[in-house]
Write an enzyme that holds these catalytic residues in place. Structure first.
Site, PDB file in Angstrom:
ATOM      1  N   HIS A 107       0.841  -1.197   0.000  1.00  0.00           N
ATOM      2  CA  HIS A 107       0.000   0.000   0.000  1.00  0.00           C
ATOM      3  C   HIS A 107       0.874   1.244   0.000  1.00  0.00           C
ATOM      4  CE1 HIS A 107       1.048  -0.429   4.263  1.00  0.00           C
ATOM      5  NE2 HIS A 107       0.949   0.894   4.301  1.00  0.00           N
ATOM      6  N   HIS A 142       5.470   6.110  -1.137  1.00  0.00           N
ATOM      7  CA  HIS A 142       6.272   4.934  -1.470  1.00  0.00           C
ATOM      8  C   HIS A 142       5.530   3.686  -1.000  1.00  0.00           C
ATOM      9  CE1 HIS A 142       7.276   5.734   2.736  1.00  0.00           C
ATOM     10  NE2 HIS A 142       7.533   4.433   2.822  1.00  0.00           N
TER      11      HIS A 142
END
EC number: 3.1.4.58
Length: 182
Positions: free
Chosen positions: A40, A125
């Site tokens: 995620h 990220h």
């Protein structure tokens, strides 16, 4: 409940990350690897929340109005010392202005509930691994050039995730909120 808000990584992007990790994992002595179902992009870490306040948080997240966006993998990097990184991560490319807007929207929606935004600059990220082994050979920086790049997905929802410590997968989706069609 320990909670955070995120964009799930799905489809070909998640598959490519999983394949790369499977190939590299034996060579990289990280102590903690993220389960492929847990990939995620964190939008905001919320921390502990009493279950009685979950309704107001859900209501706040329903008010986030941002368009869905196209994102793709874009190589990767590490946080921490280059020889023994704290975090191995995959980078993101695509509709980054919309991603920043989404981050701001989530922070704005949750702030009235007492959630304090982080002071450091937001860096989107996908975390793949944490805590490179002490005493191991230095992290082979050349592997970063081999990280997946190009596989994309449409980010069409944000999710409210609950952390289940010491389980794998570690995160449980307890709410989903669709993004708007452009």
């Amino acid at each position: 409940m320990r909670l955070f808000v995120a964009l799930p990584v799905r489809g070909a992007a998640a598959d490519e990350l999983s394949e790369w990790v499977h190939t590299q994992r034996p060579r990289l002595p990280f102590r903690k690897w993220v389960h492929a179902q847990d990939y995620h992009i964190t939008l905001q870490f919320l921390g502990e929340l009493e279950e009685a306040r979950l309704g107001e948080l859900r209501h706040a997240l329903e008010g986030v109005r941002v368009n869905e966006m196209s994102l793709r993998l874009n190589g990767g990097g590490t946080f921490g010392p280059s020889v023994a990184p704290r975090v191995l991560w995959s980078d993101i490319a695509g509709d980054l202005a919309e991603l920043q807007e989404l981050h701001r929207g989530v922070v704005h929606a949750t702030q009235p509930l007492g959630f304090i935004p982080e002071e450091r600059r937001y860096t989107a990220h996908i975390t793949l691994a944490r805590s490179y082994g002490e005493g191991a050979a230095p992290f082979p920086r050349e592997l970063l050039a081999e990280m997946p790049s190009g596989a994309g997905w449409t980010a069409d929802r944000i999710v409210l995730m609950r952390t289940r410590m010491h389980e794998s997968p570690m995160y449980e989706i307890i709410g989903e909120y669709g993004l708007q069609k452009p």
